[in-house]
Scaffold this motif. Structure first.
Motif, PDB file in Angstrom:
ATOM      1  N   GLN A 137      10.884   5.185   1.806  1.00 42.59           N
ATOM      2  CA  GLN A 137      10.346   5.844   2.914  1.00 42.59           C
ATOM      3  C   GLN A 137       9.058   6.406   2.454  1.00 42.59           C
ATOM      4  OE1 GLN A 137      11.890   5.856   6.043  1.00 42.59           O
ATOM      5  NE2 GLN A 137      10.447   7.274   7.029  1.00 42.59           N
ATOM      6  N   PHE A 138       7.871   6.157   3.221  1.00 35.92           N
ATOM      7  CA  PHE A 138       6.497   6.788   3.250  1.00 35.92           C
ATOM      8  C   PHE A 138       6.449   7.802   4.203  1.00 35.92           C
ATOM      9  CE2 PHE A 138       2.173   7.119   2.850  1.00 35.92           C
ATOM     10  CZ  PHE A 138       1.801   7.698   1.394  1.00 35.92           C
ATOM     11  N   ASP A 139       6.499   9.232   4.123  1.00 36.93           N
ATOM     12  CA  ASP A 139       6.233  10.017   4.891  1.00 36.93           C
ATOM     13  C   ASP A 139       5.837  11.267   4.423  1.00 36.93           C
ATOM     14  OD1 ASP A 139       8.332  10.995   3.575  1.00 36.93           O
ATOM     15  OD2 ASP A 139      10.084  10.662   4.972  1.00 36.93           O
ATOM     16  N   THR A 140       5.567  12.469   5.118  1.00 35.11           N
ATOM     17  CA  THR A 140       4.881  13.615   4.660  1.00 35.11           C
ATOM     18  C   THR A 140       5.684  14.080   3.592  1.00 35.11           C
ATOM     19  OG1 THR A 140       4.461  13.955   7.060  1.00 35.11           O
ATOM     20  CG2 THR A 140       3.683  15.490   5.654  1.00 35.11           C
ATOM     21  N   TYR A 141       6.883  14.040   3.701  1.00 31.40           N
ATOM     22  CA  TYR A 141       7.783  14.621   2.525  1.00 31.40           C
ATOM     23  C   TYR A 141       7.534  13.896   1.120  1.00 31.40           C
ATOM     24  CZ  TYR A 141      12.344  15.718   0.511  1.00 31.40           C
ATOM     25  OH  TYR A 141      13.338  16.209  -0.424  1.00 31.40           O
ATOM     26  N   SER A 142       7.590  12.470   1.135  1.00 33.83           N
ATOM     27  CA  SER A 142       7.336  11.799   0.008  1.00 33.83           C
ATOM     28  C   SER A 142       5.886  12.022  -0.440  1.00 33.83           C
ATOM     29  CB  SER A 142       7.630  10.405   0.061  1.00 33.83           C
ATOM     30  OG  SER A 142       6.695   9.697   0.782  1.00 33.83           O
ATOM     31  N   LEU A 143       4.878  12.019   0.555  1.00 35.72           N
ATOM     32  CA  LEU A 143       3.728  12.415   0.347  1.00 35.72           C
ATOM     33  C   LEU A 143       3.377  13.802  -0.636  1.00 35.72           C
ATOM     34  CD1 LEU A 143       1.048  11.054   1.192  1.00 35.72           C
ATOM     35  CD2 LEU A 143       0.777  12.948   2.704  1.00 35.72           C
ATOM     36  N   PHE A 144       4.094  14.676   0.041  1.00 34.39           N
ATOM     37  CA  PHE A 144       4.031  15.931  -0.764  1.00 34.39           C
ATOM     38  C   PHE A 144       4.346  15.913  -2.126  1.00 34.39           C
ATOM     39  CE2 PHE A 144       6.244  19.825  -2.068  1.00 34.39           C
ATOM     40  CZ  PHE A 144       5.313  20.930  -1.808  1.00 34.39           C
ATOM     41  N   PHE A 145       5.661  15.264  -2.554  1.00 33.45           N
ATOM     42  CA  PHE A 145       6.091  14.998  -3.690  1.00 33.45           C
ATOM     43  C   PHE A 145       5.263  14.129  -4.718  1.00 33.45           C
ATOM     44  CE2 PHE A 145       9.918  17.300  -1.953  1.00 33.45           C
ATOM     45  CZ  PHE A 145      10.244  17.979  -3.114  1.00 33.45           C
ATOM     46  N   HIS A 146       4.716  13.156  -4.109  1.00 32.01           N
ATOM     47  CA  HIS A 146       3.628  12.541  -4.797  1.00 32.01           C
ATOM     48  C   HIS A 146       2.558  13.321  -5.408  1.00 32.01           C
ATOM     49  CE1 HIS A 146       5.767   8.635  -3.350  1.00 32.01           C
ATOM     50  NE2 HIS A 146       5.030   8.131  -4.317  1.00 32.01           N
TER      51      HIS A 146
ATOM     52  N   ILE B 247       0.805  -1.091   0.010  1.00 30.08           N
ATOM     53  CA  ILE B 247      -0.150   0.007  -0.033  1.00 30.08           C
ATOM     54  C   ILE B 247       0.740   1.184   0.040  1.00 30.08           C
ATOM     55  CG2 ILE B 247      -1.549   1.339   1.412  1.00 30.08           C
ATOM     56  CD1 ILE B 247      -2.883  -1.458   2.097  1.00 30.08           C
ATOM     57  N   ARG B 248       2.089   1.059   0.527  1.00 37.83           N
ATOM     58  CA  ARG B 248       3.077   2.215   0.554  1.00 37.83           C
ATOM     59  C   ARG B 248       3.620   2.681  -0.839  1.00 37.83           C
ATOM     60  NH1 ARG B 248       5.463   0.133   5.533  1.00 37.83           N
ATOM     61  NH2 ARG B 248       4.402   1.211   7.292  1.00 37.83           N
ATOM     62  N   VAL B 249       3.462   1.612  -1.810  1.00 38.45           N
ATOM     63  CA  VAL B 249       3.874   1.906  -3.068  1.00 38.45           C
ATOM     64  C   VAL B 249       2.677   1.613  -3.992  1.00 38.45           C
ATOM     65  CG1 VAL B 249       6.455   1.377  -2.761  1.00 38.45           C
ATOM     66  CG2 VAL B 249       4.529  -0.460  -3.494  1.00 38.45           C
ATOM     67  N   LEU B 250       1.479   1.846  -3.532  1.00 32.55           N
ATOM     68  CA  LEU B 250       0.045   1.842  -4.149  1.00 32.55           C
ATOM     69  C   LEU B 250       0.146   2.991  -5.378  1.00 32.55           C
ATOM     70  CD1 LEU B 250      -2.160   0.143  -4.412  1.00 32.55           C
ATOM     71  CD2 LEU B 250      -3.458   1.935  -3.049  1.00 32.55           C
ATOM     72  N   PRO B 251       0.628   4.306  -5.090  1.00 34.48           N
ATOM     73  CA  PRO B 251       0.827   5.268  -6.264  1.00 34.48           C
ATOM     74  C   PRO B 251       1.510   4.818  -7.413  1.00 34.48           C
ATOM     75  CG  PRO B 251       1.137   6.310  -4.374  1.00 34.48           C
ATOM     76  CD  PRO B 251       1.050   4.833  -3.795  1.00 34.48           C
ATOM     77  N   GLU B 252       2.616   4.351  -7.031  1.00 35.91           N
ATOM     78  CA  GLU B 252       3.501   3.786  -8.222  1.00 35.91           C
ATOM     79  C   GLU B 252       2.792   2.388  -9.022  1.00 35.91           C
ATOM     80  OE1 GLU B 252       4.451   4.534  -5.453  1.00 35.91           O
ATOM     81  OE2 GLU B 252       6.398   5.949  -5.737  1.00 35.91           O
TER      82      GLU B 252
ATOM     83  N   LEU C 269      -4.526  10.035  -5.264  1.00 34.78           N
ATOM     84  CA  LEU C 269      -5.393   9.862  -4.237  1.00 34.78           C
ATOM     85  C   LEU C 269      -4.944   8.644  -3.418  1.00 34.78           C
ATOM     86  CD1 LEU C 269      -8.525  10.885  -5.780  1.00 34.78           C
ATOM     87  CD2 LEU C 269      -7.260  12.321  -4.211  1.00 34.78           C
ATOM     88  N   ALA C 270      -4.228   7.529  -3.852  1.00 38.23           N
ATOM     89  CA  ALA C 270      -3.868   6.466  -3.428  1.00 38.23           C
ATOM     90  C   ALA C 270      -2.921   6.680  -2.257  1.00 38.23           C
ATOM     91  CB  ALA C 270      -3.339   5.333  -4.197  1.00 38.23           C
TER      92      ALA C 270
ATOM     93  N   LEU D  86       0.048  15.653  -9.633  1.00 43.96           N
ATOM     94  CA  LEU D  86      -0.803  16.687  -9.941  1.00 43.96           C
ATOM     95  C   LEU D  86      -0.302  17.451 -11.515  1.00 43.96           C
ATOM     96  CD1 LEU D  86      -3.219  18.971  -9.384  1.00 43.96           C
ATOM     97  CD2 LEU D  86      -1.502  20.017  -8.313  1.00 43.96           C
ATOM     98  N   VAL D  87       0.889  17.414 -11.628  1.00 45.61           N
ATOM     99  CA  VAL D  87       1.589  17.766 -12.916  1.00 45.61           C
ATOM    100  C   VAL D  87       1.226  16.602 -13.799  1.00 45.61           C
ATOM    101  CG1 VAL D  87       3.685  17.835 -13.969  1.00 45.61           C
ATOM    102  CG2 VAL D  87       3.474  18.963 -11.691  1.00 45.61           C
ATOM    103  N   ALA D  88       1.312  15.612 -13.686  1.00 44.23           N
ATOM    104  CA  ALA D  88       0.818  14.565 -14.751  1.00 44.23           C
ATOM    105  C   ALA D  88      -0.366  14.627 -15.053  1.00 44.23           C
ATOM    106  CB  ALA D  88       1.035  13.181 -14.198  1.00 44.23           C
ATOM    107  N   PHE D  89      -1.469  15.059 -13.922  1.00 42.22           N
ATOM    108  CA  PHE D  89      -2.929  15.016 -14.563  1.00 42.22           C
ATOM    109  C   PHE D  89      -3.190  16.334 -15.260  1.00 42.22           C
ATOM    110  CE2 PHE D  89      -7.232  16.789 -13.348  1.00 42.22           C
ATOM    111  CZ  PHE D  89      -7.966  15.782 -13.325  1.00 42.22           C
TER     112      PHE D  89
END
Lengths: 487, 166
Positions: A66-75, A9-14, A50-51, A80-83
């Motif tokens: 590492q799944f943290d707020t920092y990586s969340l921000f860049f995800h 689930i941590r790499v669900l976006p990818e 959103l994942a 958003l840019v891709a969208f």
């Protein structure tokens, strides 16, 4: 041994981004409708973003991710840019008669690579992420195969990019030799005085410096940005750049050996990059190329904040929190604005991207008042005028640099902002105060296409939101959680 | 000087010779053959370090499959002797000194820190193919799986750039 559900689930976006990329390739023979594919790709980009909601904070896959707020921000940022880029590409692909499915699939794969970069805690994982985003980028740059410029752009990007990747990989090898690990946490505990470690970190800096277009590794940027299809240029200027900066910041803050050692490197890189970008942009008559140089200059401004991270880290009171916040806020504002500006350039360019010079922008204020107004807003934001995102972005970078007593860097940045004013304002003056020479070509765009208009509207609103009410986003980037996780 | 060291220097010299020859040869086929020399010497170096799996893969995949493809493509394209442009002169006078300088810096840094290097992470453990595969499918399973997407992107890219206009 199978990875745990929490890790997956941590790499669900990818997973979602890659999955939608594969689905797009499978759908392509059955779904001939371009709008359908666009919608599908947008759903993919949004679903991946959103994942991140479901991920648990912490490190997964044996400390590789590492799944943290920092990586969340860049995800969120790259998603958003891709969208937005996919939405902006719809009318472009129709106009240029290009195949949509592979185009969107490549964008999604590139985005997945950027996501990997943003959360990688280990250098080999980061390398794979970097390559996923780079190889997709090489192909996207050459997507207009009937155009010589586009092919030139792809070949240049591919050759120089591979060269830079070799530096990055060699750096990883040396760091591994010095520390016995490729995991950032373990490298951090290696002897910081080791020459081998420093050499490895220097080579990694060269490789990543190339990807963010920092001078003197920027030579490829104007040609590649100019030749690539304009929506792809928007992607290049925003996504990979932000994701690479994310990795750079993570390496830099985790490995203490890098902190003092990279300070002068960042100082010099920042100054050279700002001057090369701004002086290069001064003499451009092609707006797309000018924006390419401007994105070099912006890499320089971001590096100023990096230099500030170095010195502020030693401050026991504040720590480097304000400098991190400056980097994140700056990258967010900059990336969105670049997507908006390149979308307008893409629409004005017309079929075959023929109308890109300053003269083609003359009289735009009367021909397309809304597009001209939005372009003005974006250029002012790039310049750093108040009530735009760029103002607070620059303001926080300035503040961080002053708090770190980097007075010379602040002075040089101010000079560069003044140089920047010339070429940003020149475009605005041309749009509003000069008439188009001769007749306007019959095939020139008379209005933005609906999809491009949507992108421009979203970006314009975001620019104003960040410029008028920065506290909300600033609260996120300043949150203690983020700062702790960035360490 | 021990026997292993002698073999190392012979293989290293061959690899460097092959790499330099690869750049200097003006005919693509000669360059490709030089590249085979580099690949094979590298495989020998890996074997010397006890990485027999990597050595075998190096020979089979790089020395074999990839090089055959290279040679095929060169013959299909009927590529002749390359043309030297004026820019190549700049590469000679600017590039060679800079390359030597970079090589010198790297060599100096390695030479100066060769005394205090940590021992390999798990001495001996990395040597066997079994250990390697264990690592690939446990600790490094994430980048390993990502690599498949990386290859997919490369295939997709090749198709996109090579397909006929429709």
């Amino acid at each position: 041994m199978t990875p745990s559900a929490a890790d997956l689930i941590r790499v669900l976006p990818e997973i979602i981004w890659c999955g939608f990329g594969v689905l797009l390739m499978l759908l392509q023979p059955f779904l001939k409708n371009r709008q359908g594919l666009t919608l599908f790709a947008m759903v993919g980009a949004a679903a991946g973003t959103l994942a991140t909601y479901f991920g648990q904070m912490g490190s997964g896959f044996f400390g590789l991710v590492q799944f943290d707020t920092y990586s969340l921000f860049f995800h969120w940022l790259v998603g958003l840019v891709a969208f937005l880029v996919i939405l902006a590409s719809d009318s472009y692909l129709e106009r240029e008669n290009l195949a949509p499915a592979e185009f969107y699939a490549l964008i999604l794969f590139a985005t997945a690579g950027m996501g990997v970069l943003a959360s990688a805690q280990e250098l080999l994982t980061a390398f794979i992420g970097l390559e996923m985003s780079s190889i997709s980028s090489y192909v996207l740059a050459g997507y207009r195969r009937d155009s010589v410029k586009s092919s030139e752009s792809a070949v240049k990007y591919f050759l120089l990019g591979s060269f830079a990747t070799a530096f990055f990989l060699y750096g990883i090898a040396l760091v591994y030799g010095a520390s016995g690990s490729t995991n950032l946490m373990q490298i951090a505990s290696a002897d910081p005085g080791s020459n081998l470690l420093r050499l490895g970190l220097a080579l990694i800096l060269v490789g990543l410096g190339f990807k963010v277009a920092a001078a003197p590794f920027q030579v490829w940027t104007p040609d590649v940005y100019e030749g690539a299809p304009t929506p792809v240029t928007a992607l290049f200027a925003a996504g990979p750049k932000a994701a690479t900066f994310a990795l750079l910041l993570r390496i830099f803050t985790t490995i203490h050996a890098a902190t003092d050692f990279w300070f002068w490197a960042f100082w010099i890189l920042a100054v050279v990059t700002m001057f090369v970008g701004n002086l290069g942009a001064l003499v451009q008559t092609n707006v797309k190329r000018m924006l390419a140089y401007s994105s070099i200059a912006h890499a320089g401004y971001t590096l100023v904040a990096f230099a500030a991270v170095t010195t502020m880290k030693l401050d026991p009171e504040t720590g480097a929190a304000p400098a991190y916040a400056a980097v994140l806020f700056y990258l967010l504002g900059y990336s969105l604005v670049k997507v908006g500006a390149f979308t307008i350039v893409s629409e004005i360019g017309g079929q075959g991207e023929r109308y890109l010079t300053l003269d083609d922008f003359a009289g735009l204020g009367t021909r397309q008042p809304l597009a001209a107004a939005a372009m003005t807003l974006f250029l002012l934001s790039l310049l750093g005028m108040p009530i735009t995102a760029g103002f607070f972005g620059k303001f926080y970078v300035f503040k961080a640099a002053i708090n770190s007593k980097l007075i010379w860097l602040v002075v040089l940045m101010t000079i560069n902002t003044a140089i920047g004013a010339y070429y940003y304002l020149r475009v605005i003056v041309v749009m509003y105060m000069r008439e188009h020479k001769g007749d306007v070509p019959a095939d020139a765009a008379t209005s933005l296409s609906p999809t491009a208009a949507m992108v421009v509207a979203v970006v314009a609103l975001a620019t104003l939101y960040l410029g008028l009410l920065p506290n909300h986003v600033l609260g996120i980037v300043l949150s203690q959680d983020l700062i702790l996780s960035a360490r | 000087m021990s026997g292993v060291l002698v073999i190392f220097f012979v293989l290293a010299a061959l690899a460097v010779f092959g790499a330099v020859s690869l750049i200097l040869q003006s005919h693509p086929i000669h360059s490709a053959l030089s590249l085979i020399l580099v690949m094979v010497s590298l495989a020998g170096l890996y074997l010397l370090m006890g990485a027999e799996f990597i050595a075998a893969v190096q020979i089979i995949v790089y020395g074999g499959a990839v090089m055959v493809l290279f040679v095929f493509v060169i013959m299909l394209l009927n590529a002749g002797v390359e043309e030297r442009t004026n820019f190549s002169k700049l590469a000679t006078f600017g590039g060679i000194p800079l390359a030597l300088a970079l090589g010198g810096i790297i060599a100096a840094a390695i030479a100066r820190s060769s005394g205090n290097l940590p021992p390999p992470a798990a001495s001996g453990a990395m040597t066997s193919t079994r250990e390697l595969s264990k690592l690939l499918f446990s600790e490094f399973v994430y980048p390993f799986e990502l690599t498949s997407f990386l290859i997919l992107v490369a295939i997709l890219g090749a198709i996109v750039l090579a397909q006929r206009e429709n």
